[in-house]
Design an enzyme around this catalytic site. Structure first.
Site, PDB file in Angstrom:
ATOM      1  N   GLY A  17      44.787  40.883  33.481  1.00 48.71           N
ATOM      2  CA  GLY A  17      45.939  40.134  33.993  1.00 48.71           C
ATOM      3  C   GLY A  17      46.816  39.664  32.853  1.00 48.71           C
ATOM      4  O   GLY A  17      46.317  39.356  31.769  1.00 48.71           O
ATOM      5  N   ASP A  81      42.259  49.889  35.725  1.00 51.37           N
ATOM      6  CA  ASP A  81      41.725  51.085  35.086  1.00 51.37           C
ATOM      7  C   ASP A  81      40.653  50.770  34.050  1.00 51.37           C
ATOM      8  O   ASP A  81      40.763  49.811  33.294  1.00 51.37           O
ATOM      9  CB  ASP A  81      42.850  51.889  34.439  1.00 51.37           C
ATOM     10  CG  ASP A  81      42.677  53.371  34.752  1.00 51.37           C
ATOM     11  OD1 ASP A  81      41.551  53.748  35.148  1.00 51.37           O
ATOM     12  OD2 ASP A  81      43.646  54.124  34.622  1.00 51.37           O
ATOM     13  N   THR A 143      43.275  34.612  28.289  1.00 53.31           N
ATOM     14  CA  THR A 143      43.044  34.280  29.693  1.00 53.31           C
ATOM     15  C   THR A 143      43.593  32.892  29.965  1.00 53.31           C
ATOM     16  O   THR A 143      43.417  31.987  29.145  1.00 53.31           O
ATOM     17  CB  THR A 143      41.558  34.305  30.102  1.00 53.31           C
ATOM     18  OG1 THR A 143      41.405  33.548  31.306  1.00 53.31           O
ATOM     19  CG2 THR A 143      40.626  33.719  29.073  1.00 53.31           C
ATOM     20  N   ILE A 144      44.284  32.757  31.092  1.00 56.17           N
ATOM     21  CA  ILE A 144      44.746  31.407  31.440  1.00 56.17           C
ATOM     22  C   ILE A 144      43.568  30.568  31.912  1.00 56.17           C
ATOM     23  O   ILE A 144      43.653  29.362  31.982  1.00 56.17           O
ATOM     24  CB  ILE A 144      45.862  31.409  32.514  1.00 56.17           C
ATOM     25  CG1 ILE A 144      45.364  31.973  33.852  1.00 56.17           C
ATOM     26  CG2 ILE A 144      47.098  32.137  32.045  1.00 56.17           C
ATOM     27  CD1 ILE A 144      46.276  31.629  35.014  1.00 56.17           C
ATOM     28  N   ASP A 145      42.447  31.230  32.254  1.00 58.91           N
ATOM     29  CA  ASP A 145      41.320  30.498  32.847  1.00 58.91           C
ATOM     30  C   ASP A 145      40.494  29.684  31.831  1.00 58.91           C
ATOM     31  O   ASP A 145      39.672  28.876  32.209  1.00 58.91           O
ATOM     32  CB  ASP A 145      40.369  31.473  33.559  1.00 58.91           C
ATOM     33  CG  ASP A 145      40.990  32.095  34.796  1.00 58.91           C
ATOM     34  OD1 ASP A 145      42.140  31.747  35.121  1.00 58.91           O
ATOM     35  OD2 ASP A 145      40.334  32.927  35.437  1.00 58.91           O
ATOM     36  N   ARG A 180      50.742  13.273  54.546  1.00 65.64           N
ATOM     37  CA  ARG A 180      49.934  14.486  54.696  1.00 65.64           C
ATOM     38  C   ARG A 180      48.921  14.649  53.574  1.00 65.64           C
ATOM     39  O   ARG A 180      49.027  14.017  52.526  1.00 65.64           O
ATOM     40  CB  ARG A 180      50.840  15.715  54.603  1.00 65.64           C
ATOM     41  CG  ARG A 180      51.595  16.030  55.840  1.00 65.64           C
ATOM     42  CD  ARG A 180      52.496  17.222  55.574  1.00 65.64           C
ATOM     43  NE  ARG A 180      53.230  17.579  56.780  1.00 65.64           N
ATOM     44  CZ  ARG A 180      54.398  18.228  56.773  1.00 65.64           C
ATOM     45  NH1 ARG A 180      54.949  18.574  55.626  1.00 65.64           N
ATOM     46  NH2 ARG A 180      54.986  18.514  57.910  1.00 65.64           N
ATOM     47  N   GLY A 188      41.565  30.357  38.588  1.00 67.65           N
ATOM     48  CA  GLY A 188      40.295  29.933  38.017  1.00 67.65           C
ATOM     49  C   GLY A 188      39.190  30.491  38.881  1.00 67.65           C
ATOM     50  O   GLY A 188      38.828  29.899  39.890  1.00 67.65           O
TER      51      GLY A 188
HETATM   52  O1  F6P Z   1      41.468  36.148  35.010  1.00 69.80           O
HETATM   53  C1  F6P Z   1      42.712  35.622  35.131  1.00 69.80           C
HETATM   54  C2  F6P Z   1      43.163  35.591  36.557  1.00 69.80           C
HETATM   55  O2  F6P Z   1      44.394  34.947  36.500  1.00 69.80           O
HETATM   56  C3  F6P Z   1      42.186  34.920  37.542  1.00 69.80           C
HETATM   57  O3  F6P Z   1      42.268  33.531  37.545  1.00 69.80           O
HETATM   58  C4  F6P Z   1      42.578  35.550  38.837  1.00 69.80           C
HETATM   59  O4  F6P Z   1      41.488  35.544  39.737  1.00 69.80           O
HETATM   60  C5  F6P Z   1      42.948  36.945  38.450  1.00 69.80           C
HETATM   61  O5  F6P Z   1      43.375  36.888  37.112  1.00 69.80           O
HETATM   62  C6  F6P Z   1      43.998  37.536  39.360  1.00 69.80           C
HETATM   63  O6  F6P Z   1      44.216  38.867  39.065  1.00 69.80           O
HETATM   64  P1  F6P Z   1      45.339  39.781  39.760  1.00 69.80           P
HETATM   65  O7  F6P Z   1      46.529  39.775  38.855  1.00 69.80           O
HETATM   66  O8  F6P Z   1      44.747  41.132  39.873  1.00 69.80           O
HETATM   67  O9  F6P Z   1      45.683  39.201  41.096  1.00 69.80           O
END
Ligand code: F6P
Length: 369
Positions: A17, A81, A143-145, A180, A188
């Site tokens: 990603g 891929d 990774t943003i995670d 609400r 994540g």
């Molecule tokens: O690993 C980074 C991430 O942003 C995850 O948090 C998320 O589940 C995944 O990529 C989403 O991937 P895609 O771009 O295939 O929807």
């Protein structure tokens, strides 16, 4: 492989990603290779697909000028891929074949002495396999995670956190006006860092993360109790896409076979909002921030870290430290073996000071503590 009359050459690809800061890495790789070593950089398009389909070409300092601030990746990326499990149709049936030898030939044909592969755990696992087949690889974690254990932090997280906080802040006024519950889903999948830190930074009432399974009845009890105690009629819930109920599973949107991590998540916020309406009797709405968190211009922190990673990756490659990933071990950037880099995820420890502090602020994780 190397012809003494020809400038030496390395390759760079972005896989998995996208995230803010990838272009800053590409720029740093190209500039370091050019200015410090006088070698060429070739860019591979669309992750490993470009090595399979031979989509590859020269990147010059002129071509990367001005991309430092751009989100995404000028090379394109791909999280489907995998050269070791490449999808092909045989007699109309989808199967997966090992085309890694084809990838090795592309690298050899283009005289790439080494490859800088930028990606998360899935991409770096493939990089590790290629390294074991003799390719000189240096990995750059992204990774943003914030879920890779072998580095203090990755670029992308800081920008994603800022976007999450900016967005959640905006939901308070509409939640309050309509009395609400607003359930905000952030990315994540295995690690809840974005949910935890954006929830804490916005003062969210409920934070649900993959590491702490919740019980929806407890979430509802806590919402009603806290609204009573704090004299208000709205609640903000921040949920990581990978959050799951006790004894239950993550909410899977779809599966992409052949991908290094085939599961695609999404939609847990809708499930939780519907359950809150039913059990707590409170009108609820779901908002999925999703890919918005992956977009936009990288923050200054992410630009700096990405530049340092890209520069260090070229140095490590030229120093023969291939089979390694660049890692921030504050304050230094050091090489760690790829095997080690991908072996363990950095999850939120449920007993961490972060979680304890959130609880001390009155936030609930839906686990009854
Ligand atoms: O690993 C980074 C991430 O942003 C995850 O948090 C998320 O589940 C995944 O990529 C989403 O991937 P895609 O771009 O295939 O929807």
């Amino acid at each position: 492989m190397t012809d003494s009359k020809r400038p030496r050459r390395i390759g760079v690809l972005t896989g998995g990603g996208d995230c803010p800061g990838l272009n800053a890495v590409i720029r740093a790789v190209v500039k370091t290779a050019h200015y410090q070593y006088g070698i060429e950089t070739y860019g591979i398009e669309d992750g490993f697909t470009g090595l399979i389909d031979k989509k590859i070409g020269p990147l010059t300092p002129a071509k990367v000028s001005g991309i430092l601030k751009q989100g995404g990746t000028i090379l394109g990326t791909n999280n489907r891929d995998n050269p070791f499990k490449h999808p092909v149709l045989v007699d109309g049936k989808l199967t997966h074949v090992d085309v890694s030898d084809k990838v090795l030939k592309t690298i050899d044909y283009n005289d790439l002495e080494g490859m800088i592969i930028v990606g998360g755990d899935g991409t770096l696992s493939i990089a590790n396999e290629l390294s074991k087949k003799g390719v000189h690889v240096v990995g750059v974690p992204k990774t943003i995670d914030k879920d890779l254990s072998a580095t203090d932090i990755t670029f992308g997280f800081d920008t994603a956190l800022q976007t999450a906080v900016y967005s959640i802040d905006k939901l308070y006024s509409t939640a309050a006006s309509h009395h609400r519950v607003m359930v905000v889903e952030v990315m994540g999948r295995y690690a809840g860092w974005i949910a935890l830190q954006s929830g804490m930074a916005t003062g969210a009432d409920v934070i649900l993360i993959p590491e702490i399974p919740y019980r929806i009845e407890r979430v509802c009890e806590d919402i009603l109790r806290k609204e009573r105690e704090e004299g208000r009629e709205f609640t903000i819930v921040v949920v990581a896409e990978g959050a799951k109920p006790e004894g239950g599973e993550m909410t899977v949107a779809k599966r992409i076979e052949g991908s290094a991590d085939p599961v695609r998540l999404g939609g847990v916020a809708f499930k939780i909002a519907a359950e809150i309406e039913q059990i707590a009797g409170k009108e609820s709405r779901a908002v999925v921030l999703g890919h918005i968190l992956r977009g936009g211009s990288p923050s200054p922190f992410d630009r700096l870290l990405a530049t340092r990673f890209g520069c260090a990756a070229v140095h490590f490659l030229m120093e023969g430290k291939h089979g390694h990933m660049v890692s921030l071990q504050t304050p230094r950037i050091v090489p760690v073996p790829l095997d080690q880099a991908i072996s363990r995820l950095r999850l939120v420890p449920p007993d961490s000071e972060y979680v304890a502090t959130a609880r001390a602020m009155g936030a609930t994780f839906g686990d009854g503590k």
